[in-house]
Design an enzyme around this catalytic site. Structure first.
Site, short mmCIF file in Angstrom:
data_model
loop_
_atom_site.label_atom_id
_atom_site.label_comp_id
_atom_site.label_asym_id
_atom_site.label_seq_id
_atom_site.Cartn_x
_atom_site.Cartn_y
_atom_site.Cartn_z
N TYR A 186 -15.29 -1.39 -0.94
CA TYR A 186 -15.76 -0.25 -0.15
C TYR A 186 -16.22 0.88 -1.06
CZ TYR A 186 -15.02 -1.53 4.72
OH TYR A 186 -15.16 -2.09 5.97
N TYR B 239 3.28 -10.71 0.35
CA TYR B 239 3.14 -9.27 0.06
C TYR B 239 2.21 -9.08 -1.14
CZ TYR B 239 4.69 -4.46 -0.95
OH TYR B 239 4.75 -3.10 -1.19
N GLY C 147 9.43 1.27 10.39
CA GLY C 147 9.59 2.73 10.44
C GLY C 147 10.32 3.15 11.70
N LYS D 69 -1.23 -9.66 7.44
CA LYS D 69 -2.22 -9.03 8.32
C LYS D 69 -2.40 -7.55 8.01
CE LYS D 69 -2.56 -9.98 12.74
NZ LYS D 69 -2.11 -10.17 14.14
N LYS E 36 -1.50 -7.32 -0.99
CA LYS E 36 -1.80 -6.08 -1.71
C LYS E 36 -2.93 -6.30 -2.73
CE LYS E 36 1.14 -3.05 0.06
NZ LYS E 36 0.70 -1.84 0.76
#
Ligand code: UDP
Length: 311
Positions: free
Chosen positions: A159, A145, A37, A91, A149
């Site tokens: 959660y 990746y 970014g 990570k 994911k």
């Protein structure tokens, strides 16, 4: 005033989300380690309601005050980026998602995970519905990746089930628009500058592989609707208009009025052969479907590349 924390807030999707949330009257805390970014993506939004924190979300996230929404969008997202940063990609999907869930739990906030069509891998079902478990090579170059994911989805559901956290999972299909980095290696930000310079358009493989491209404004609207919904299972959000990569290259040549020719380069390993979202769930649950067609979306994107990225 609702207060939202956006991880990856200075990235392509994150910055569009920050902008949208500010327009909706949110106070926004954008966190980004600036690995892919850039502050340039958000500096024009400067106002009291927007705060930027340079931080790597794989480390403990601290933010004073209440937070209503944690919007977890931090991750390298282009195949080129995650091949160059494989460990960071794993990570941020694993440790970063854990930290983002942790702060959401602490603040009793609603949490949304940016997941991906890559969880379907090189799909053997077409189009892809949310109940398809996917066909991912865990040890291939894209595995860093895809598996990160997939882990992120699993820990988000844990959660939700174990801690009762209000979580959402959006599976994002190929998205494009202003603020994609011209060198990020993805097809649209690669092809547009090539076309504008009348250079050859580099199509990988024989160009018969398919993708379905969604304009960023449509995607952001879908994210916002899911955030406010009471739905917890994954939802595909993308544009179901499927095309081959050669057709995409031709569309970009047309929109830019370019004299570029198409050249064919080797296909990267494990490149999915087809991809198209089944969006019946998003339609039914969110009342959402994309509105911006390819031609219009490309015109807006080309304009941005001309004036901002290549100026
Ligand atoms: N692609 C291409 N030329 C490029 C970049 C990408 O032909 O310069 C192809 C890529 O191999 C894939 C498709 O375009 O088949 C979409 O690639 P992208 O990296 O945009 O996203 P993906 O869907 O693979 O994550």
């Amino acid at each position: 005033m609702p207060r939202s924390l956006v991880t990856g807030g200075a990235g392509f999707l994150g910055s569009h989300l920050c902008e949208y949330l500010l327009e909706k009257g949110h106070e926004v805390v954008a966190i980004d380690n600036l690995s892919t970014g850039t502050v340039a993506n958000i500096e024009h939004m400067q106002c009291e309601q927007l705060r930027f924190i340079k931080h790597d979300v794989t480390e403990y996230i601290y933010c004073a005050g209440p937070i209503d929404y944690v919007i977890h969008f931090a991750s390298p997202a282009s195949p080129k980026d995650y091949l160059e940063m494989p460990i960071q990609t794993l990570k941020v999907g694993a440790l970063g998602t854990h930290k983002a869930l942790g702060i959401a739990k602490e603040k009793k906030a609603t949490f949304i995970l940016a997941s991906t069509s890559e969880v379907y891998g090189d799909p053997q079902e077409h189009p892809q519905k949310e109940n398809y478990w996917g066909h991912v090579n865990p040890v291939g170059p894209r595995g860093v990746y895809d598996e990160a994911k997939r882990f992120a989805e699993a820990i988000t559901m844990a959660y939700h089930r174990f801690h009762g956290l209000n979580t959402k999972i959006i599976r994002i299909f190929n998205t494009y628009g202003p603020r994609m980095r011209p060198n990020d290696g993805r097809a649209i930000p690669a092809f547009i500058p090539q076309a504008l310079r009348n250079d050859p358009i580099t199509v990988f493989g024989d160009g018969s592989q398919t993708r379905s491209f969604c304009y960023v404004d449509d995607l952001v609207e879908g994210i916002y609707r899911l955030l406010l919904s009471d739905y917890h299972d994954p939802v595909n959000v993308g544009n179901p208009t499927e095309m081959t990569i050669t057709q995409l290259a031709e569309a970009i040549i047309r929109v830019t009025g370019s004299s570029s020719e198409i050249t064919y380069k080797p296909l990267p390993e494990d490149d999915p052969k087809v991809r198209q979202p089944d969006i019946s769930k998003a339609k039914a649950i969110l009342g959402w479907e994309p509105k911006v067609g390819l031609e219009m979306g490309l015109q807006k994107t080309v304009k941005w590349f001309r004036t901002e990225a290549m100026g």
